[in-house]
Design a protein around this motif. Structure first.
Motif, PDB file in Angstrom:
ATOM      1  N   VAL A  68      26.439   4.296  15.166  1.00 50.93           N
ATOM      2  CA  VAL A  68      25.619   5.171  14.330  1.00 50.93           C
ATOM      3  C   VAL A  68      25.756   4.813  12.850  1.00 50.93           C
ATOM      4  O   VAL A  68      26.777   4.312  12.396  1.00 50.93           O
ATOM      5  CB  VAL A  68      25.987   6.668  14.519  1.00 50.93           C
ATOM      6  N   ASP A  69      24.692   5.073  12.129  1.00 53.43           N
ATOM      7  CA  ASP A  69      24.671   4.969  10.683  1.00 53.43           C
ATOM      8  C   ASP A  69      23.459   5.746  10.203  1.00 53.43           C
ATOM      9  O   ASP A  69      22.564   6.084  10.993  1.00 53.43           O
ATOM     10  CB  ASP A  69      24.586   3.510  10.225  1.00 53.43           C
ATOM     11  N   ARG A  70      23.410   6.006   8.885  1.00 54.43           N
ATOM     12  CA  ARG A  70      22.290   6.735   8.315  1.00 54.43           C
ATOM     13  C   ARG A  70      21.085   5.836   8.043  1.00 54.43           C
ATOM     14  O   ARG A  70      20.123   6.269   7.440  1.00 54.43           O
ATOM     15  CB  ARG A  70      22.712   7.389   6.998  1.00 54.43           C
ATOM     16  N   THR A 179      13.830  -1.106   7.208  1.00 56.80           N
ATOM     17  CA  THR A 179      15.002  -1.781   6.667  1.00 56.80           C
ATOM     18  C   THR A 179      15.898  -0.786   5.949  1.00 56.80           C
ATOM     19  O   THR A 179      17.111  -0.775   6.135  1.00 56.80           O
ATOM     20  CB  THR A 179      14.578  -2.905   5.708  1.00 56.80           C
ATOM     21  N   LYS A 180      15.287   0.055   5.115  1.00 53.32           N
ATOM     22  CA  LYS A 180      15.986   1.163   4.480  1.00 53.32           C
ATOM     23  C   LYS A 180      14.937   2.183   4.072  1.00 53.32           C
ATOM     24  O   LYS A 180      13.849   1.826   3.611  1.00 53.32           O
ATOM     25  CB  LYS A 180      16.780   0.692   3.257  1.00 53.32           C
ATOM     26  N   GLN A 181      15.257   3.462   4.205  1.00 54.69           N
ATOM     27  CA  GLN A 181      14.253   4.499   4.003  1.00 54.69           C
ATOM     28  C   GLN A 181      13.558   4.391   2.656  1.00 54.69           C
ATOM     29  O   GLN A 181      12.339   4.612   2.547  1.00 54.69           O
ATOM     30  CB  GLN A 181      14.893   5.887   4.137  1.00 54.69           C
ATOM     31  N   THR A 182      14.292   4.049   1.602  1.00 44.86           N
ATOM     32  CA  THR A 182      13.706   4.002   0.270  1.00 44.86           C
ATOM     33  C   THR A 182      12.669   2.889   0.135  1.00 44.86           C
ATOM     34  O   THR A 182      11.871   2.903  -0.806  1.00 44.86           O
ATOM     35  CB  THR A 182      14.793   3.802  -0.798  1.00 44.86           C
ATOM     36  N   GLY A 183      12.654   1.949   1.054  1.00 44.34           N
ATOM     37  CA  GLY A 183      11.619   0.918   1.026  1.00 44.34           C
ATOM     38  C   GLY A 183      10.227   1.496   1.191  1.00 44.34           C
ATOM     39  O   GLY A 183       9.243   0.889   0.756  1.00 44.34           O
ATOM     40  N   GLY A 184      10.131   2.668   1.799  1.00 40.85           N
ATOM     41  CA  GLY A 184       8.830   3.306   1.978  1.00 40.85           C
ATOM     42  C   GLY A 184       8.172   3.722   0.684  1.00 40.85           C
ATOM     43  O   GLY A 184       6.984   4.058   0.666  1.00 40.85           O
ATOM     44  N   PHE A 229      17.211  11.984  13.477  1.00 46.29           N
ATOM     45  CA  PHE A 229      18.377  12.629  12.881  1.00 46.29           C
ATOM     46  C   PHE A 229      19.088  11.694  11.911  1.00 46.29           C
ATOM     47  O   PHE A 229      19.376  12.070  10.767  1.00 46.29           O
ATOM     48  CB  PHE A 229      19.345  13.081  13.974  1.00 46.29           C
ATOM     49  N   TRP A 230      19.382  10.478  12.347  1.00 45.34           N
ATOM     50  CA  TRP A 230      20.210   9.598  11.537  1.00 45.34           C
ATOM     51  C   TRP A 230      19.457   8.965  10.372  1.00 45.34           C
ATOM     52  O   TRP A 230      20.076   8.556   9.384  1.00 45.34           O
ATOM     53  CB  TRP A 230      20.845   8.513  12.405  1.00 45.34           C
ATOM     54  N   THR A 231      18.141   8.895  10.442  1.00 45.07           N
ATOM     55  CA  THR A 231      17.404   8.286   9.338  1.00 45.07           C
ATOM     56  C   THR A 231      16.769   9.307   8.397  1.00 45.07           C
ATOM     57  O   THR A 231      16.425   8.950   7.264  1.00 45.07           O
ATOM     58  CB  THR A 231      16.290   7.353   9.855  1.00 45.07           C
ATOM     59  N   VAL A 232      16.621  10.561   8.850  1.00 44.55           N
ATOM     60  CA  VAL A 232      15.923  11.536   8.005  1.00 44.55           C
ATOM     61  C   VAL A 232      16.699  12.843   7.883  1.00 44.55           C
ATOM     62  O   VAL A 232      17.206  13.196   6.816  1.00 44.55           O
ATOM     63  CB  VAL A 232      14.493  11.816   8.531  1.00 44.55           C
ATOM     64  N   SER A 235      20.915  13.696   6.671  1.00 46.56           N
ATOM     65  CA  SER A 235      21.509  13.174   5.445  1.00 46.56           C
ATOM     66  C   SER A 235      21.403  14.111   4.256  1.00 46.56           C
ATOM     67  O   SER A 235      21.561  13.682   3.118  1.00 46.56           O
ATOM     68  CB  SER A 235      20.828  11.832   5.091  1.00 46.56           C
ATOM     69  N   ALA A 236      21.143  15.393   4.499  1.00 43.83           N
ATOM     70  CA  ALA A 236      20.937  16.316   3.378  1.00 43.83           C
ATOM     71  C   ALA A 236      22.174  16.424   2.501  1.00 43.83           C
ATOM     72  O   ALA A 236      22.093  16.369   1.268  1.00 43.83           O
ATOM     73  CB  ALA A 236      20.536  17.691   3.912  1.00 43.83           C
ATOM     74  N   ALA A 237      23.358  16.566   3.105  1.00 42.49           N
ATOM     75  CA  ALA A 237      24.577  16.720   2.310  1.00 42.49           C
ATOM     76  C   ALA A 237      24.899  15.465   1.518  1.00 42.49           C
ATOM     77  O   ALA A 237      25.452  15.528   0.424  1.00 42.49           O
ATOM     78  CB  ALA A 237      25.758  17.073   3.229  1.00 42.49           C
ATOM     79  N   TYR A 238      24.521  14.312   2.045  1.00 43.22           N
ATOM     80  CA  TYR A 238      24.796  13.040   1.377  1.00 43.22           C
ATOM     81  C   TYR A 238      24.046  12.925   0.058  1.00 43.22           C
ATOM     82  O   TYR A 238      24.466  12.225  -0.846  1.00 43.22           O
ATOM     83  CB  TYR A 238      24.385  11.902   2.307  1.00 43.22           C
TER      84      TYR A 238
END
Length: 482
Positions: A68-70, A179-184, A229-232, A235-238
């Protein structure tokens, strides 16, 4: 060599001649700027995390379940494929792919600039991009991690949108996101170009289909609920920086200053263009602004986040320079080359205390465990598992997912109650199912130390005993009969 590349041709070259002359130069420049990446076994914990993930995947693990990873799945899959083909003992194949990613990004920027402003601008864009692409702390710029592989996807998205290829543009945005969410974030300039083209309803539909089909496919290939879950949603607390405001501000200002220094040849013409006219470049400014928002998202401001700024910045500088005398272009390139040389020297001679520490721990693990043993490294340097060739006892490769700690936090919101939802019951089950032969407490005074984590503290007190200390880390082995 660089000045010659920027000089206008004596005769109008054919399309083939243009690329035949420019491609070898850019390929050489891409290789030179990435030389420092090959002098270390790894550059930062993200590479270590990806390496451990990929090794577990090649051994039959499942993303968002036993691994697992975010992050989205595209880069773990790329690492997995490289490991399957070349073995998991070296990141050299990934470093080669990173060189190719940078070269592809440069070529796409050349094509965008050439289409808009001519051959000379195309050459300028490619050279400037490669020179500024390493203008950060080497552990951020030279690592084969997420942002390096986002860049060709985002450049491809703008390239396709510039030509009205909306399905392909959507697929490129999807690749960047996967690749990474911010790429969107590159969807914003793509949407602006779609609006500017004024296409029929088919354009938005193609863009939407190109974006959604790959994302849905990736979700189905992994686990839809786990992917979401892991991509969206997990990650709120992070994204909170409560209690770490000063720490985060200092890092943001430091990394901004580093990139600004590396961009000393680019920023003056870009700033000058702000005082004149911005018409015809709204999509580039939006690309830069959306990339800046991506850097700020989550309030971490790690140096490698800033790589997303380099592609639109290179194009904006090229646009500003192409209307200026040739001497100004040459000066900008030479300034960028000098800055690049400084960062290359930094990369070649930079000390890596964290890597040396991880290597010493890995040596201790190899000496005190068997290759089939599972171990637990309680820290934020997962590369120790990879360097030691040992299997983690849990799917949570760092203490961060279990405590909300990361290298970007020093505030009070660290502990079991701030963990990713549902992680501690899973961790307890894994500790019972395959109890680690060795536990390494690598917290070294950080706020996630076992003394502040009741579950781990009780586990160590009841089932383990201290046997050694290595470089500040405490090693525990199971008690007899456990």
């Amino acid at each position: 060599m660089l000045a010659a590349a920027l000089a206008p041709a004596r005769t109008a070259p054919t399309r083939t001649a243009f690329w035949t002359r420019l491609l070898p130069l850019l390929a050489l420049l891409a290789c030179v700027t990435r030389v420092p990446s090959f002098v270390r076994p790894l550059w930062n914990p993200d590479e270590g995390y990806l390496a451990v993930q990929a090794r577990l995947l090649t051994q039959g693990g499942h993303l968002y379940d036993t691994v697992v990873d975010r992050k989205p799945p595209l880069l773990p899959w790329l690492y997995e494929g490289a490991f399957a083909l070349c073995g998991s003992g070296s990141l050299t194949p990934l470093r080669v792919l990173a060189v190719l990613a940078q070269l592809l990004t440069a070529l796409l920027l050349v094509s965008i600039a050439r289409r808009r402003w001519g051959d000379g601008a195309g050459r300028t864009a490619g050279v400037l991009y490669l020179l500024v692409s390493v203008g950060l702390n080497p552990e951020d710029a030279q690592a084969a991690t997420f942002e390096v592989f986002i860049l060709p996807c985002t450049a491809a998205a703008v390239w396709c949108a510039d030509r009205g290829r909306w399905g392909a543009a959507g697929a490129a945005v999807a690749a960047a996101f996967l690749t990474k969410q911010t790429g969107g974030a590159v969807l914003l300039p793509v949407a602006l170009l779609l609006h500017r083209h004024g296409t029929s309803r088919a354009g938005p539909l193609r863009l939407a289909a190109g974006l959604t089909v790959p994302v849905l496919g990736a979700a189905l290939l992994t686990d839809p609920a786990g992917f979401l879950f892991w991509t969206v949603t997990g990650s709120a607390a992070y994204a909170s920086f409560t209690g770490s405001e000063l720490h985060v501000l200092v890092r943001a200002l430091t990394n901004t200053a580093i990139l600004a220094g590396a961009s000393a040849g680019l920023l003056p013409p870009v700033v000058r263009s702000l005082r004149t006219a911005r018409s015809g470049a709204a999509d580039l400014w939006l690309w830069l602004a959306s990339s800046a928002a991506a850097v700020a998202l989550g309030f971490h401001f790690f140096g490698h986040y800033y790589l997303q700024l380099t592609a639109p910045l290179a194009l904006l500088a090229t646009r500003a320079l192409h209307v200026l005398p040739r001497e100004r272009r040459v000066r900008a390139v030479l300034t960028s080359a000098c800055c690049c040389a400084c960062f290359l020297v930094w990369g070649l001679f930079a000390a890596r205390a964290d890597l040396a520490h991880a290597q010493r721990l890995a040596t201790a693990l190899e000496h005190r465990t068997k290759s089939a043993d599972r171990v637990l490294v309680w820290g934020i340097h997962p590369e120790t598992y990879w360097l030691a060739g040992r299997t983690p006892a849990t799917r949570f490769l760092t203490a961060g997912l279990l405590t909300n700690y990361s290298g970007g936090r020093d505030g009070p919101q660290v502990g079991e109650k701030y963990a990713v939802a549902g992680t501690w019951p899973v961790f307890r089950r894994e500790m019972s199912a395959h109890s680690p032969a060795l536990v390494v407490d690598d917290s070294r005074g950080q706020p996630y130390a076992p003394a502040r984590v009741p579950t781990l503290r009780r586990l160590l007190e009841s089932r383990y005993e201290e046997i050694a200390r290595v470089d500040g880390a405490v090693l525990y082995t199971r008690l007899p009969g456990e």
